[in-house]
Design a protein around this motif. Structure first.
Motif, PDB file in Angstrom:
ATOM      1  N   TYR A 369      10.531   3.140   7.097  1.00  0.00           N
ATOM      2  CA  TYR A 369       9.901   1.900   7.569  1.00  0.00           C
ATOM      3  C   TYR A 369       8.450   2.029   8.017  1.00  0.00           C
ATOM      4  O   TYR A 369       7.768   1.015   8.132  1.00  0.00           O
ATOM      5  N   TYR A 370       7.960   3.223   8.276  1.00  0.00           N
ATOM      6  CA  TYR A 370       6.687   3.321   8.984  1.00  0.00           C
ATOM      7  C   TYR A 370       5.460   3.204   8.089  1.00  0.00           C
ATOM      8  O   TYR A 370       4.334   3.064   8.585  1.00  0.00           O
ATOM      9  N   ASP A 371       5.642   3.222   6.781  1.00  0.00           N
ATOM     10  CA  ASP A 371       4.504   3.197   5.858  1.00  0.00           C
ATOM     11  C   ASP A 371       4.619   2.024   4.899  1.00  0.00           C
ATOM     12  O   ASP A 371       5.673   1.405   4.770  1.00  0.00           O
ATOM     13  N   GLY A 372       3.488   1.719   4.205  1.00  0.00           N
ATOM     14  CA  GLY A 372       3.495   0.670   3.194  1.00  0.00           C
ATOM     15  C   GLY A 372       2.834  -0.606   3.668  1.00  0.00           C
ATOM     16  O   GLY A 372       2.325  -0.701   4.789  1.00  0.00           O
ATOM     17  N   PRO A 373       2.833  -1.652   2.834  1.00  0.00           N
ATOM     18  CA  PRO A 373       2.243  -2.939   3.219  1.00  0.00           C
ATOM     19  C   PRO A 373       2.944  -3.528   4.428  1.00  0.00           C
ATOM     20  O   PRO A 373       4.149  -3.369   4.604  1.00  0.00           O
ATOM     21  N   ASP A 374       2.172  -4.199   5.269  1.00  0.00           N
ATOM     22  CA  ASP A 374       2.778  -4.837   6.428  1.00  0.00           C
ATOM     23  C   ASP A 374       3.711  -5.952   5.952  1.00  0.00           C
ATOM     24  O   ASP A 374       3.325  -6.767   5.110  1.00  0.00           O
ATOM     25  N   PRO A 375       4.920  -6.019   6.472  1.00  0.00           N
ATOM     26  CA  PRO A 375       5.894  -6.990   5.969  1.00  0.00           C
ATOM     27  C   PRO A 375       5.636  -8.428   6.401  1.00  0.00           C
ATOM     28  O   PRO A 375       6.264  -9.346   5.882  1.00  0.00           O
ATOM     29  N   ILE A 376       4.722  -8.649   7.344  1.00  0.00           N
ATOM     30  CA  ILE A 376       4.493 -10.007   7.843  1.00  0.00           C
ATOM     31  C   ILE A 376       3.491 -10.748   6.964  1.00  0.00           C
ATOM     32  O   ILE A 376       3.818 -11.724   6.296  1.00  0.00           O
ATOM     33  N   GLY A 377       2.232 -10.277   6.958  1.00  0.00           N
ATOM     34  CA  GLY A 377       1.226 -10.960   6.152  1.00  0.00           C
ATOM     35  C   GLY A 377       1.034 -10.360   4.785  1.00  0.00           C
ATOM     36  O   GLY A 377       0.568 -11.024   3.858  1.00  0.00           O
ATOM     37  N   LYS A 378       1.386  -9.064   4.643  1.00  0.00           N
ATOM     38  CA  LYS A 378       1.227  -8.321   3.390  1.00  0.00           C
ATOM     39  C   LYS A 378      -0.223  -8.291   2.921  1.00  0.00           C
ATOM     40  O   LYS A 378      -0.512  -8.062   1.749  1.00  0.00           O
ATOM     41  N   PHE A 398       8.634   4.869  21.778  1.00  0.00           N
ATOM     42  CA  PHE A 398       7.676   5.809  21.218  1.00  0.00           C
ATOM     43  C   PHE A 398       7.143   5.272  19.896  1.00  0.00           C
ATOM     44  O   PHE A 398       7.886   4.734  19.085  1.00  0.00           O
ATOM     45  N   LYS A 399       5.852   5.457  19.677  1.00  0.00           N
ATOM     46  CA  LYS A 399       5.214   4.950  18.459  1.00  0.00           C
ATOM     47  C   LYS A 399       5.051   6.057  17.422  1.00  0.00           C
ATOM     48  O   LYS A 399       4.939   7.236  17.763  1.00  0.00           O
ATOM     49  N   HIS A 400       5.046   5.640  16.159  1.00  0.00           N
ATOM     50  CA  HIS A 400       4.843   6.577  15.051  1.00  0.00           C
ATOM     51  C   HIS A 400       3.978   5.871  14.011  1.00  0.00           C
ATOM     52  O   HIS A 400       4.417   4.934  13.344  1.00  0.00           O
ATOM     53  N   LYS A 401       2.715   6.313  13.897  1.00  0.00           N
ATOM     54  CA  LYS A 401       1.766   5.682  12.987  1.00  0.00           C
ATOM     55  C   LYS A 401       1.723   6.422  11.657  1.00  0.00           C
ATOM     56  O   LYS A 401       1.938   7.631  11.604  1.00  0.00           O
ATOM     57  N   ASN A 402       1.403   5.682  10.587  1.00  0.00           N
ATOM     58  CA  ASN A 402       1.309   6.340   9.288  1.00  0.00           C
ATOM     59  C   ASN A 402      -0.103   6.883   9.045  1.00  0.00           C
ATOM     60  O   ASN A 402      -1.071   6.487   9.718  1.00  0.00           O
ATOM     61  N   PHE A 403      -0.218   7.782   8.081  1.00  0.00           N
ATOM     62  CA  PHE A 403      -1.476   8.491   7.842  1.00  0.00           C
ATOM     63  C   PHE A 403      -2.598   7.549   7.418  1.00  0.00           C
ATOM     64  O   PHE A 403      -3.735   7.668   7.897  1.00  0.00           O
ATOM     65  N   THR A 404      -2.306   6.598   6.545  1.00  0.00           N
ATOM     66  CA  THR A 404      -3.357   5.687   6.077  1.00  0.00           C
ATOM     67  C   THR A 404      -3.909   4.864   7.223  1.00  0.00           C
ATOM     68  O   THR A 404      -5.122   4.653   7.321  1.00  0.00           O
ATOM     69  N   PHE A 405      -3.038   4.412   8.119  1.00  0.00           N
ATOM     70  CA  PHE A 405      -3.535   3.672   9.269  1.00  0.00           C
ATOM     71  C   PHE A 405      -4.432   4.549  10.138  1.00  0.00           C
ATOM     72  O   PHE A 405      -5.442   4.093  10.664  1.00  0.00           O
ATOM     73  N   LYS A 406      -4.062   5.817  10.290  1.00  0.00           N
ATOM     74  CA  LYS A 406      -4.905   6.725  11.074  1.00  0.00           C
ATOM     75  C   LYS A 406      -6.291   6.857  10.446  1.00  0.00           C
ATOM     76  O   LYS A 406      -7.298   6.940  11.155  1.00  0.00           O
ATOM     77  N   LEU A 407      -6.347   6.893   9.109  1.00  0.00           N
ATOM     78  CA  LEU A 407      -7.643   6.931   8.425  1.00  0.00           C
ATOM     79  C   LEU A 407      -8.446   5.675   8.729  1.00  0.00           C
ATOM     80  O   LEU A 407      -9.635   5.745   9.053  1.00  0.00           O
ATOM     81  N   VAL A 408      -7.798   4.520   8.619  1.00  0.00           N
ATOM     82  CA  VAL A 408      -8.462   3.245   8.909  1.00  0.00           C
ATOM     83  C   VAL A 408      -8.959   3.214  10.345  1.00  0.00           C
ATOM     84  O   VAL A 408     -10.105   2.842  10.628  1.00  0.00           O
ATOM     85  N   GLU A 409      -8.104   3.630  11.261  1.00  0.00           N
ATOM     86  CA  GLU A 409      -8.449   3.626  12.684  1.00  0.00           C
ATOM     87  C   GLU A 409      -9.661   4.515  12.944  1.00  0.00           C
ATOM     88  O   GLU A 409     -10.559   4.159  13.719  1.00  0.00           O
ATOM     89  N   GLY A 410      -9.712   5.667  12.278  1.00  0.00           N
ATOM     90  CA  GLY A 410     -10.841   6.572  12.450  1.00  0.00           C
ATOM     91  C   GLY A 410     -12.141   5.973  11.953  1.00  0.00           C
ATOM     92  O   GLY A 410     -13.191   6.108  12.599  1.00  0.00           O
ATOM     93  N   ILE A 411     -12.097   5.280  10.816  1.00  0.00           N
ATOM     94  CA  ILE A 411     -13.297   4.649  10.266  1.00  0.00           C
ATOM     95  C   ILE A 411     -13.774   3.531  11.176  1.00  0.00           C
ATOM     96  O   ILE A 411     -14.970   3.401  11.463  1.00  0.00           O
ATOM     97  N   VAL A 412     -12.852   2.708  11.650  1.00  0.00           N
ATOM     98  CA  VAL A 412     -13.214   1.603  12.546  1.00  0.00           C
ATOM     99  C   VAL A 412     -13.886   2.138  13.809  1.00  0.00           C
ATOM    100  O   VAL A 412     -14.893   1.614  14.273  1.00  0.00           O
ATOM    101  N   LYS A 413     -13.327   3.202  14.355  1.00  0.00           N
ATOM    102  CA  LYS A 413     -13.901   3.761  15.578  1.00  0.00           C
ATOM    103  C   LYS A 413     -15.253   4.414  15.313  1.00  0.00           C
ATOM    104  O   LYS A 413     -16.140   4.371  16.172  1.00  0.00           O
ATOM    105  N   ASP A 414     -15.421   5.017  14.148  1.00  0.00           N
ATOM    106  CA  ASP A 414     -16.713   5.614  13.812  1.00  0.00           C
ATOM    107  C   ASP A 414     -17.804   4.553  13.743  1.00  0.00           C
ATOM    108  O   ASP A 414     -18.928   4.763  14.193  1.00  0.00           O
ATOM    109  N   GLU A 415     -17.461   3.407  13.152  1.00  0.00           N
ATOM    110  CA  GLU A 415     -18.440   2.336  13.042  1.00  0.00           C
ATOM    111  C   GLU A 415     -18.703   1.698  14.396  1.00  0.00           C
ATOM    112  O   GLU A 415     -19.795   1.236  14.685  1.00  0.00           O
ATOM    113  N   ALA A 416     -17.647   1.644  15.234  1.00  0.00           N
ATOM    114  CA  ALA A 416     -17.773   1.246  16.641  1.00  0.00           C
ATOM    115  C   ALA A 416     -18.398  -0.116  16.869  1.00  0.00           C
ATOM    116  O   ALA A 416     -18.902  -0.399  17.925  1.00  0.00           O
ATOM    117  N   GLU A 417     -18.406  -0.980  15.836  1.00  0.00           N
ATOM    118  CA  GLU A 417     -18.853  -2.349  16.069  1.00  0.00           C
ATOM    119  C   GLU A 417     -17.807  -3.131  16.833  1.00  0.00           C
ATOM    120  O   GLU A 417     -18.101  -4.008  17.623  1.00  0.00           O
TER     121      GLU A 417
END
Length: 434
Positions: A369-378, A398-417
């Motif tokens: 369940y933790y990876d793939g397109p979001d089931p709500i908005g897709k 307890f939370k468990h994030k997927n790898f692609t989201f971690k990549l996205v999160e890292g990019i967003v934080k790097d841009e820091a807008e």
């Protein structure tokens, strides 16, 4: 709370596409290391989403720097940030940083460190902390309202409890016991909110004699409706990270008159703050270097959850009943969903309810369940899942994030807008308490 972990390395394997690198699994995370690391070596592991202190990073030459010819003579951490993020190198994932335990020898006798120890500060020296990027845009955080809310208003609601922090699943294997009743739900990438039918306490005005003889101030108590962010109680909807918390106001009104005395509902608000501003940061999909993601979600990753600009929606993930003495009763998942159905509120999607048997069985369920397109908005990837143990007196999840989201999160934080709004709210609270 973010921290580093003392661990031993086991089952090192050759990198699939690089002769001078190898990989090792730590708490279920694949980490890329060089050939100097050996089987059974004691190291310190830093997960993603944190940063190393300037002192520790500089001491161990971990910060990227160049010589007069432009050659890198340091590490790979970005100067001024020192943040640890997920990355992919020649087809292999890397979700954290491993360093020899000897890098801590300046701050402590390393013989005192044992496998399983958690570290943030050693003998007064900061080693690591959660990474919260500084906002680069012209928008400023209005902390005045937060200070007034926190000090002069929030304390008036003694039974309106703050959000519980959700720790990482992979670092809490020992918490689970055979027979635990567990749920797996979607983790929604939004901003936290809470609303309650709570007691408000106000001071009863004293007369001259009461003040003269220093009589204790009496309290007036009455039931009322109140809402807030993760840490801050909202008296009004001015200020906040976006200059206004007005987008939260309709949800306060939504729960007003529907909650029973003592009930508090905890939820995520997802979508948009207004016609132009998403609640959570967006990411250019071209920076992910994944053609399939761009094909699925377009030019940018925007966490809309099916909302159009100017719209938002909520997803309840927890409800409690708190009596006048402050004793908290956690609603089980089924009761939370029943109450939300009665009120017309949406809950986080439930994937599975089961009894815990083994860690391997749990992870097999989670990985469905933790990876793939979001089931709500897709319209974007899912963040991950939350595993909750229901048969505990205290909220245990307890939370468990997927790898692609971690990549996205890292990019967003790097841009820091627009860093994670949750983290921005923490900054607001800290500014208000200063």
């Amino acid at each position: 709370m973010y921290c580093g972990y003392i661990v031993e390395l086991h089952n090192l394997r050759k990198h699939s596409n690089a002769d001078r690198l190898q990989c090792v699994e730590v708490f279920g995370n694949n980490i890329i290391v060089d050939l100097s690391y050996q089987e059974g070596q004691k190291v310190v592991f830093f997960p993603v989403d944190g940063r190393l202190s300037d002192e520790y990073a500089e001491e161990n030459n971990l910060v990227r720097k160049k010589d007069e010819n432009g050659n890198n003579i340091g590490g790979y951490l970005e100067p001024g940030k020192n943040n640890i993020k997920a990355l992919k190198l020649r087809g292999e994932k890397s979700e954290g940083l491993v360093l020899p335990i000897e890098t801590l020898s300046k701050y402590i006798s390393i013989e005192e460190l044992n496998v399983g120890d958690k570290i943030t500060t050693l003998n007064g020296h900061l080693i690591c902390e959660k990474y919260i990027p500084k906002r680069r845009s012209s928008q400023s955080i209005n902390s005045k309202t937060s200070k007034n809310n926190k000090e002069n208003y929030g304390s008036h609601f003694p039974i309106f409890k703050e959000h519980e922090d959700t720790e990482q699943l992979m670092f809490n294997k020992s918490v689970f016991k055979e027979g635990d009743k567990c749920t797996i739900t979607l983790k929604v990438h939004g901003t936290s909110a809470r609303s309650g039918h709570s007691i408000e306490e106000t001071d009863i005005k004293q007369n001259f004699l009461q003040k003269l003889f220093k009589k204790p101030v009496q309290k007036h108590r009455e039931w009322t409706y109140v809402s807030g962010t993760r840490r801050v109680v909202l008296e009004d909807y001015d200020g906040g990270y976006y200059g206004s918390n007005e987008f939260r106001h309709p949800w306060h009104d939504f729960f007003k008159g529907k909650l029973e005395k003592g009930e508090t509902v905890y939820y995520e608000i997802a979508g948009y703050v207004n016609e132009t501003t998403p609640i959570m940061g967006t990411c250019s999909n071209s920076k992910l270097r994944d053609k399939e993601l761009k094909k699925l979600y377009g030019d940018k990753m925007e966490f809309t959850y099916g909302c159009k600009p100017g719209e938002n929606r909520i997803f309840v993930y927890r409800m409690t009943m708190t009596n006048e003495d402050g004793y908290v009763i956690e609603y089980p998942d089924w009761l939370m969903r029943l109450r939300c159905e009665m009120m017309g509120a949406e809950c986080v999607p439930l994937f599975e309810t089961f009894a815990f048997t083994t860690w391997e069985d749990l992870m097999e369920r989670v990985e469905k369940y933790y990876d793939g397109p979001d089931p709500i908005g897709k319209t974007h990837i899912r963040e991950g899942v939350v595993v909750r143990i229901e048969n505990r007196k205290k909220f245990t999840a307890f939370k468990h994030k997927n790898f692609t989201f971690k990549l996205v999160e890292g990019i967003v934080k790097d841009e820091a807008e627009a860093p994670d709004m949750e983290e921005a709210q923490e900054l607001i609270s800290e500014a208000g308490e200063a």
